[in-house]
Design an enzyme around this catalytic site. Structure first.
Site, PDB file in Angstrom:
ATOM      1  N   MET A  75      -8.119 -12.741  14.203  1.00 19.62           N
ATOM      2  CA  MET A  75      -7.344 -13.884  14.695  1.00 19.62           C
ATOM      3  C   MET A  75      -6.411 -13.421  15.818  1.00 19.62           C
ATOM      4  O   MET A  75      -5.437 -14.088  16.141  1.00 19.62           O
ATOM      5  CB  MET A  75      -6.558 -14.519  13.550  1.00 19.62           C
ATOM      6  N   GLY A  76      -6.706 -12.267  16.404  1.00 22.20           N
ATOM      7  CA  GLY A  76      -5.933 -11.799  17.551  1.00 22.20           C
ATOM      8  C   GLY A  76      -4.612 -11.156  17.150  1.00 22.20           C
ATOM      9  O   GLY A  76      -4.395 -10.810  15.999  1.00 22.20           O
ATOM     10  N   ASP A 115      -2.776  -1.691  15.182  1.00 26.26           N
ATOM     11  CA  ASP A 115      -3.565  -0.489  14.873  1.00 26.26           C
ATOM     12  C   ASP A 115      -4.599  -0.713  13.775  1.00 26.26           C
ATOM     13  O   ASP A 115      -5.614  -0.016  13.725  1.00 26.26           O
ATOM     14  CB  ASP A 115      -2.639   0.663  14.460  1.00 26.26           C
ATOM     15  N   HIS A 172      -6.437  -3.406  13.425  1.00 24.73           N
ATOM     16  CA  HIS A 172      -7.612  -3.935  14.125  1.00 24.73           C
ATOM     17  C   HIS A 172      -8.289  -2.838  14.953  1.00 24.73           C
ATOM     18  O   HIS A 172      -9.516  -2.800  15.060  1.00 24.73           O
ATOM     19  CB  HIS A 172      -7.213  -5.061  15.078  1.00 24.73           C
ATOM     20  N   GLN A 180      -8.311 -22.226   7.755  1.00 27.36           N
ATOM     21  CA  GLN A 180      -7.894 -21.313   6.686  1.00 27.36           C
ATOM     22  C   GLN A 180      -6.379 -21.324   6.473  1.00 27.36           C
ATOM     23  O   GLN A 180      -5.862 -20.551   5.678  1.00 27.36           O
ATOM     24  CB  GLN A 180      -8.412 -19.896   6.930  1.00 27.36           C
ATOM     25  N   ASP A 233      -7.115  -7.270   3.246  1.00 26.08           N
ATOM     26  CA  ASP A 233      -7.485  -8.590   2.717  1.00 26.08           C
ATOM     27  C   ASP A 233      -8.587  -8.363   1.684  1.00 26.08           C
ATOM     28  O   ASP A 233      -9.763  -8.661   1.930  1.00 26.08           O
ATOM     29  CB  ASP A 233      -7.949  -9.492   3.855  1.00 26.08           C
TER      30      ASP A 233
HETATM   31  O1  PAF Z   1      -8.947 -11.517   8.478  1.00 30.40           O
HETATM   32  C1  PAF Z   1      -8.832 -12.326   9.412  1.00 30.40           C
HETATM   33  O2  PAF Z   1      -8.193 -12.056  10.441  1.00 30.40           O
HETATM   34  C2  PAF Z   1      -9.457 -13.705   9.271  1.00 30.40           C
HETATM   35  O3  PAF Z   1      -9.353 -14.179   7.978  1.00 30.40           O
HETATM   36  C3  PAF Z   1     -10.909 -13.757   9.767  1.00 30.40           C
HETATM   37  C4  PAF Z   1     -11.815 -12.864   8.931  1.00 30.40           C
HETATM   38  C5  PAF Z   1     -10.967 -13.324  11.230  1.00 30.40           C
HETATM   39  C6  PAF Z   1     -11.456 -15.180   9.668  1.00 30.40           C
HETATM   40  O4  PAF Z   1     -10.731 -16.079  10.449  1.00 30.40           O
END
Ligand code: PAF
Length: 286
Positions: A32-33, A37, A39, A63, A152
């Site tokens: 989600m941008g 680190d 990511h 979500q 997550d």
């Molecule tokens: O983990 C996330 O950033 C979000 O839940 C995802 C997997 C990109 C879905 O929108």
């Protein structure tokens, strides 16, 4: 190769179809941008595993609950593109909401068991939103491999089950939690924390550490371990527990004793910011 930015889902389909025709292996890192680190570690894993590395950036409205932080979710496309370039991303997919959810959109995927409890209890509909958007991203990007963070934990379990149940021919890879030097799990939402909340936020990793130390000392009773974690969290003035739960690390079923790998999962409001963290606990005899 310059970084390619694609906004139109149909264009993404064409690009990945070309890549597949050329026999190239595709990795997708959905995000989600507001990349950090954590990511970057996902992108590094994707880079190792593929010829074409696709990063998606989409703050997925379905979500978020009605009282959640969709409107103020942090965004920084320029910063994200700089991270993407440094990580060797080939293609960034940045769709508009209307392109992902055209007028009249009404299809949702429900992973009925695994989406219950933990984050699903306090965020009704959250995992249907996640599973649906990820399924859509999978169809559009047609990856061979997709990379997600283990922070997550429930999300990864839900997605693994979706991939299995719906026969997606995609390998899901989980990447361990990346932490700040003082132990706080990296999260885009850490940006919301005030200076004193940032200090209180460390209670999550301390709670995990306390439980882990007890397990090392021979404690197997999950009730007592949860109580010990709660006690640590109670010491942080701005922290309010959403849940502290110990579940089977694979099935996410509740367990009374640690006899198999067991995840201690936490969700805690620090001020108004909801943070999650987890650790898989195993006794030395497992
Ligand atoms: O983990 C996330 O950033 C979000 O839940 C995802 C997997 C990109 C879905 O929108």
């Amino acid at each position: 190769m310059p970084l390619e930015i694609v906004r139109d889902p149909r264009e993404l389909r064409l690009r990945v179809e070309d890549a597949r025709r050329d026999g190239r292996r595709i990795a997708l890192v959905p995000t989600m941008g507001y990349l950090h680190d954590g990511h970057v570690a996902l992108l590094a894993e994707g880079r190792r595993r593929a010829d074409l590395l696709v990063l998606s950036i989409f703050v997925n409205p379905t979500q978020f609950g009605p009282n959640e932080d969709l409107a103020r979710y942090p965004r920084d496309l320029d910063g994200d593109l700089a991270h993407a370039r440094a990580a060797g991303v080939d293609l960034v997919f940045v769709p508009e909401v209307a392109a992902m959810y055209p007028d009249g959109y009404q299809t949702y995927i429900s992973v009925r068991g695994l989406e219950q409890g933990l984050c699903g209890a306090s965020r009704p509909g959250h995992f249907a939103g996640v599973a649906s958007v990820v399924a859509k991203l999978f169809h559009l990007a047609q990856p061979h491999v997709a990379v997600f963070g283990e922070k997550d934990y429930q999300q990864l379990a839900v997605l693994r089950r979706m991939v299995r149940d719906l026969d997606f021919h995609i390998e899901l890879v989980g990447v361990p939690i990346v932490r700040e030097l003082d132990g706080l799990a990296r999260s885009s939402r850490n940006a919301y924390l005030s200076t004193s909340e940032r200090v209180d936020a460390l209670s999550l990793v301390r709670a995990l550490g306390r439980a882990e130390a007890l397990v090392r000392g021979g404690e197997c009773d999950t009730g007592r371990l949860a109580a010990a974690a709660r006690e640590v969290l109670a010491g942080a003035a701005s922290a309010r527990v959403d849940y502290v739960e110990l579940r089977d690390a694979e099935t996410l079923e509740t367990v009374a004793r640690i006899e198999r790998p067991t995840v201690l999962a936490l969700a805690v409001f620090v001020g108004k910011t909801r943070l999650i963290d987890n650790r898989v606990l195993t006794t030395t005899s497992i």
